[in-house]
Design a protein around this motif. Sequence first.
Motif, PDB file in Angstrom:
ATOM      1  N   UNK A  63       2.516  -5.455  -8.182  1.00  0.00           N
ATOM      2  CA  UNK A  63       1.508  -5.483  -7.121  1.00  0.00           C
ATOM      3  C   UNK A  63       1.196  -4.056  -6.677  1.00  0.00           C
ATOM      4  N   UNK A  64       2.238  -3.293  -6.450  1.00  0.00           N
ATOM      5  CA  UNK A  64       2.030  -1.894  -6.071  1.00  0.00           C
ATOM      6  C   UNK A  64       1.272  -1.132  -7.147  1.00  0.00           C
ATOM      7  N   UNK A  65       1.591  -1.388  -8.429  1.00  0.00           N
ATOM      8  CA  UNK A  65       0.910  -0.712  -9.523  1.00  0.00           C
ATOM      9  C   UNK A  65      -0.561  -1.091  -9.568  1.00  0.00           C
ATOM     10  N   UNK A  66      -0.865  -2.363  -9.339  1.00  0.00           N
ATOM     11  CA  UNK A  66      -2.260  -2.792  -9.324  1.00  0.00           C
ATOM     12  C   UNK A  66      -3.042  -2.121  -8.218  1.00  0.00           C
ATOM     13  N   UNK A  67      -2.431  -2.028  -7.034  1.00  0.00           N
ATOM     14  CA  UNK A  67      -3.102  -1.343  -5.917  1.00  0.00           C
ATOM     15  C   UNK A  67      -3.243   0.142  -6.219  1.00  0.00           C
ATOM     16  N   UNK A  68      -2.252   0.730  -6.887  1.00  0.00           N
ATOM     17  CA  UNK A  68      -2.326   2.159  -7.250  1.00  0.00           C
ATOM     18  C   UNK A  68      -3.477   2.409  -8.206  1.00  0.00           C
ATOM     19  N   UNK A  69      -3.659   1.535  -9.176  1.00  0.00           N
ATOM     20  CA  UNK A  69      -4.785   1.683 -10.109  1.00  0.00           C
ATOM     21  C   UNK A  69      -6.108   1.599  -9.360  1.00  0.00           C
ATOM     22  N   UNK A 128       0.838  -1.200   0.000  1.00  0.00           N
ATOM     23  CA  UNK A 128       0.000   0.000   0.000  1.00  0.00           C
ATOM     24  C   UNK A 128       0.876   1.255   0.000  1.00  0.00           C
ATOM     25  N   UNK A 129       1.984   1.199   0.732  1.00  0.00           N
ATOM     26  CA  UNK A 129       2.926   2.313   0.756  1.00  0.00           C
ATOM     27  C   UNK A 129       3.506   2.548  -0.642  1.00  0.00           C
TER      28      UNK A 129
END
Length: 721
Positions: free
Chosen positions: A224-230, A200-201
């Motif tokens: 994973x970070x990019x998916x959560x960012x989207x 998430x960070x």
Amino acid sequence: MFATERFDPQHVTRILFEGFSSPAIALFYLVGFAAIGVFCWGTWVQIRKYRRGQPQGAALALVPRFIDMCRTVLTHRTLVRRDPAAGRAHRLIFFGFALLFLGTSTIALDYDVIARVMGRSIWTGNFYLWFSLVLDLAGVALIGGLLYMMARRGWIKPPKLDYTRPDRQPGDPDYDRSFYRREDWAFLWTLIVIGATGFVLEASRLVWLQARPEVWELRWWSPIGAGVAEAMRGAGLDADGAGALRSGLWWFHGALALTLIALIPFTKVKHIVTAPASLMLRNPLAAQRLPRQSPDSERVGYSTITDFTWKHLLNLDACTKCGRCHEACPARASGAPLSPRDVILSLREFANEALQKNALPDEAKLSVHGKDVGQVFMETLWSCRTCMACVEICPVAIEHVPIIVQMRRKLVEDGAMEPQLQKTLQTIHKTGNSFGESKRKRAGWTKPLPFQIKDARKDPVDVLWFVGDYAAFDPRNQKVSQAFATLLHDKGVDFGLLFEGESNAGNDVRRVGEEGLYELLAENNIAMLGASTFKRIVTTDPHSFNTIRNEYPEFGGKYEIEHYTSFVQRMLEEGTLKVRRPLGYRVTLHDPCHLGRYNKGYDAPRRILQALGCELVEMARNRDNSFCCGAGGGRIWMPDPVGAEKPSQIRMREAGDIEGLEVFVVCCPKDLTMFEDALKTSGFEGRFVVRELIELITEALAEPASVAGMAREPAEDALLA
């Protein structure tokens, strides 16, 4: 690559403290150094605890041990055994955590050392992108493994993870071990939260800096970070909101990680250090060759927690509570007040309470024996069969059996034992055998034989047969001894006995904890063997085989010795023995603890059965997972609780599940005694028989015409015998 073609590699990076003021950065370092300080202080407390134990002894070859430990840790070979799902999940957690730890260390090294010394960062360009991808995948592995472990504890709930103690009653002050469950869940949730907040960070930073092409256009290197960012953008989070989220989460994530580091020496997390250390110091003959009692020692065995060696204190801390020893223990399975895991945990709790303080308490408060909190009950120690199932399956090389035997030595010194056991030990001291018979009767079983057996003390022989107590004095086993003697004689083997010169080999005497008597027996036997001329020793008793092979060398008695199964297997393969009547029986084989787990003698009995034409059907627990008959560790000389199911009866039920079983095969005199009794009491008499492998060999080698009643089933033969 894409990063270097479109962007300056020095801009393809992540600025560690981007957006933080100098006071905030200083505060972070202050908290970080405080966490490291707590970690170092806790580490010293643990080292001081180990130093309060006794010296280990001889120096160890650390380099090969370190290499073997690394191989074990990296392959997880001890963790996947008998529980592959848990092993695979732990592998995900281990490698995920290790990569994330190495990644974080690399970032710190780059920021605090390389960038300051070299004036530029290596954490840029393509290296940074691959670095981000690998760490994202490591985070997925970590969380995936943790989720399985959560499901395992919350829904699957294998019995071995139940911390209910068999050695305590509800209401006892140390019966409740729910704090271990809380510790397990706290450990899992802490790592899950650290991993999840890391993603998430990462996502909040991407949204916060979405206006920068070198950040946003390369976001999928952190998938994973990019998916959560989207998902965050889809939920309406803008750059300012993401920046605020990132700032708060950065502190939470960092503080949680630093707290975990600070608490490593005081919590379950310390197994990441103690478990590899225990593996590196592993004694491959931990139970097979017990330690000698130093003649200079003021006390016998383990009386207080400070009598433990520092290595055994380390073993206590290495335990991860996996429950594999608990599950494998035959004493626990038969309802005895013993779980190897609980013994280790009790001693660990006791050691932490007594040895982590600045000053040691009074010696009276250091005793590990008794009924008080943290102490180990006498009944618990005497329940152990020393079958080595716990030592063999422990993934972190804890030496349960040597620890228990050392504690038994103190009980024997104090006379705190079953009256029947004490009487047997006195009998062995007086007569040299556990049956109380005159030494002159040791070879009495040879009298019905139509030939003379050489006395190896007088005439040189190729093979000296060390018979053992049960094979010499027990009437049922005497028939087996006569059959083996006939086999050797008929095949022209030049063999002999020690006759009345032989004494009990002492294997079980030593595992009872009577070290003085054991050394007397060993010295007597070694003297007799030294006065005889022979090339090798053969024994039909796995207990004698173990101690002569592994322990007598420390007393000056080094011999070439083998169990009869390997001796006969070789004769069959060389053609010295020829099968004249393939048996065709449907059989199962019980692996004796002292032949199997102790000395890895698994293959010879199976090859013999194959050569005899038997159909071998393995029980669920076989080879290194074989289930003890219950006789070991001196338990054959102690009464079992009235009404309690014996390990031998449990084993009979396991054999009874085999459809069409005709013969339960053993290759140990004590096994023959234990299982023939269990066959009668467990309700399987008439369904199949218990027979010594020697008896099947004799039957298969006989001329067909000389075998009376060939058409009868094995069960009928036994009933008519």
